[in-house]
Design a protein around this motif. Sequence first.
Motif, PDB file in Angstrom:
ATOM      1  N   UNK A  26      -4.196  -7.911  -0.678  1.00  9.99           N
ATOM      2  CA  UNK A  26      -4.581  -6.918  -1.330  1.00  9.99           C
ATOM      3  C   UNK A  26      -4.183  -5.504  -0.519  1.00  9.99           C
ATOM      4  N   UNK A  27      -4.570  -5.404   0.710  1.00  8.85           N
ATOM      5  CA  UNK A  27      -3.992  -4.207   1.184  1.00  8.85           C
ATOM      6  C   UNK A  27      -2.649  -3.892   1.266  1.00  8.85           C
ATOM      7  N   UNK A  28      -1.773  -4.956   1.496  1.00  4.70           N
ATOM      8  CA  UNK A  28      -0.419  -4.697   1.395  1.00  4.70           C
ATOM      9  C   UNK A  28       0.162  -4.490  -0.079  1.00  4.70           C
ATOM     10  N   UNK A  29      -0.669  -4.925  -0.805  1.00  6.63           N
ATOM     11  CA  UNK A  29      -0.347  -4.519  -2.334  1.00  6.63           C
ATOM     12  C   UNK A  29      -0.431  -3.186  -2.577  1.00  6.63           C
ATOM     13  N   UNK A 162      -2.011   1.762   5.358  1.00  4.38           N
ATOM     14  CA  UNK A 162      -1.160   2.747   5.886  1.00  4.38           C
ATOM     15  C   UNK A 162       0.146   2.265   6.400  1.00  4.38           C
ATOM     16  N   UNK A 163       0.193   1.133   7.186  1.00  6.88           N
ATOM     17  CA  UNK A 163       1.487   0.781   7.817  1.00  6.88           C
ATOM     18  C   UNK A 163       2.463   0.310   6.673  1.00  6.88           C
ATOM     19  N   UNK A 164       1.862  -0.365   5.786  1.00  6.93           N
ATOM     20  CA  UNK A 164       2.876  -0.681   4.567  1.00  6.93           C
ATOM     21  C   UNK A 164       3.678   0.358   3.970  1.00  6.93           C
ATOM     22  N   UNK A 165       2.736   1.274   3.715  1.00  8.65           N
ATOM     23  CA  UNK A 165       3.361   2.884   3.186  1.00  8.65           C
ATOM     24  C   UNK A 165       4.334   3.216   4.246  1.00  8.65           C
ATOM     25  N   UNK A 166       3.888   3.294   5.476  1.00  8.75           N
ATOM     26  CA  UNK A 166       4.613   3.976   6.644  1.00  8.75           C
ATOM     27  C   UNK A 166       5.920   3.359   6.662  1.00  8.75           C
ATOM     28  N   UNK A 169       8.003   4.623   3.943  1.00  9.80           N
ATOM     29  CA  UNK A 169       8.036   6.116   3.577  1.00  9.80           C
ATOM     30  C   UNK A 169       8.196   7.233   4.890  1.00  9.80           C
ATOM     31  N   UNK A 170       7.894   6.393   5.832  1.00 11.96           N
ATOM     32  CA  UNK A 170       7.783   7.066   7.254  1.00 11.96           C
ATOM     33  C   UNK A 170       6.823   8.370   7.199  1.00 11.96           C
ATOM     34  N   UNK A 171       6.043   8.072   6.490  1.00 12.29           N
ATOM     35  CA  UNK A 171       4.950   9.382   6.147  1.00 12.29           C
ATOM     36  C   UNK A 171       3.413   8.878   5.877  1.00 12.29           C
ATOM     37  N   UNK A 172       2.618   9.720   5.985  1.00 10.35           N
ATOM     38  CA  UNK A 172       1.239   9.393   5.824  1.00 10.35           C
ATOM     39  C   UNK A 172       0.735  10.438   4.563  1.00 10.35           C
ATOM     40  N   UNK A 176      -2.970   7.863   0.800  1.00 14.12           N
ATOM     41  CA  UNK A 176      -2.930   6.488   1.611  1.00 14.12           C
ATOM     42  C   UNK A 176      -4.280   6.540   2.341  1.00 14.12           C
ATOM     43  N   UNK A 177      -4.994   7.663   2.658  1.00  9.91           N
ATOM     44  CA  UNK A 177      -6.332   7.515   3.312  1.00  9.91           C
ATOM     45  C   UNK A 177      -7.282   7.244   2.364  1.00  9.91           C
ATOM     46  N   UNK A 178      -7.331   7.805   1.156  1.00  7.14           N
ATOM     47  CA  UNK A 178      -8.145   7.326   0.344  1.00  7.14           C
ATOM     48  C   UNK A 178      -8.162   5.869  -0.043  1.00  7.14           C
ATOM     49  N   UNK A 179      -6.685   5.355  -0.392  1.00  5.47           N
ATOM     50  CA  UNK A 179      -6.772   3.700  -0.631  1.00  5.47           C
ATOM     51  C   UNK A 179      -7.090   3.101   0.783  1.00  5.47           C
ATOM     52  N   UNK A 180      -6.920   3.400   1.900  1.00  2.63           N
ATOM     53  CA  UNK A 180      -7.373   2.635   2.895  1.00  2.63           C
ATOM     54  C   UNK A 180      -8.787   2.625   3.194  1.00  2.63           C
TER      55      UNK A 180
END
Length: 296
Positions: A26-29, A162-166, A169-172, A176-180
């Motif tokens: 789920x988090x990676x998704x 956060x790390x999957x997104x990063x 995208x190399x960003x935060x 991403x904070x809300x989803x985390x």
Amino acid sequence: METVKTNSIKAWLLAARPKTLAGAAVPVMLGCALAAADGWFQIVPAILCFLFAFLMQIDANFINDFFDYLKGSDREDRLGPERACAQGWITLEAMKRGIALTTMLACVVGTLLLFYSGAEMIPVGLLCILFAFLYTAGPYPLAYHGWGDVLVIIFFGFVPVGCTYYVMCHDWTWNVTIASVVCGMIIDTLLMVNNYRDREQDALSGKKTLVVRWGAATGRMLYLFLGLAAAWLCLLFAVSGHIWAAILPQIYILPHFLTWQRMVKINKGKELNIILGETSRNMLLFGILLTLGLIL
């Protein structure tokens, strides 16, 4: 359960506890959905992130199985799913080798991810491995001192989402904070059910979970609160124009509430494993609803 041959493939599959992999997926998704929403989704790093998450979940399951057995937590009156070392399905020496192998495989996948992210992700990977051990091992096992819920928010929320997104995208971002946060809270409902079911056995074993410290009534209320708060926090996605990401997760509230009602009614005993199954289903539903909401 039918006889399981020691150190057999079936024994290892049972020890890996495949039903727990939804918590890793789920988090990676959600991280992938956030990247897709921002136009940065990439298939290869996505697959590697899923692989790393699955391997770390299996590794943590092996580590917990091994050290809970050594600490005497997996007693004969255990209410949850049976554990491999306690049942004699896997010998202690074989489990040590299994832990070493899954840790090594996770490191290999993590190294491959560095080609997409950068060296700044090395400390994150090392922390994932370190805390997989610190959860139940060492002189101050964190799960035995009530830190399990905090670790779930971090290592099933901020780190994998956060790390999957990063990596892609190399960003935060604020999203991403809300989803985390919401992902960590949803997955913590699983831990809350486990700790609620095992409260009497944990108290005897000296495992001071939040439910043991604060009582069963608090555990019930925390379970309800975590699910409701996660769904309501999703309304913040509307601020950035993700209307469906705000609306769709609200569907989750009904099954979550119904499961909570059943949990209160059952109260104690092995029958709470039904609630564990329903919670896992609800968690997956939430993940799918928020993923769809972010992509739409």
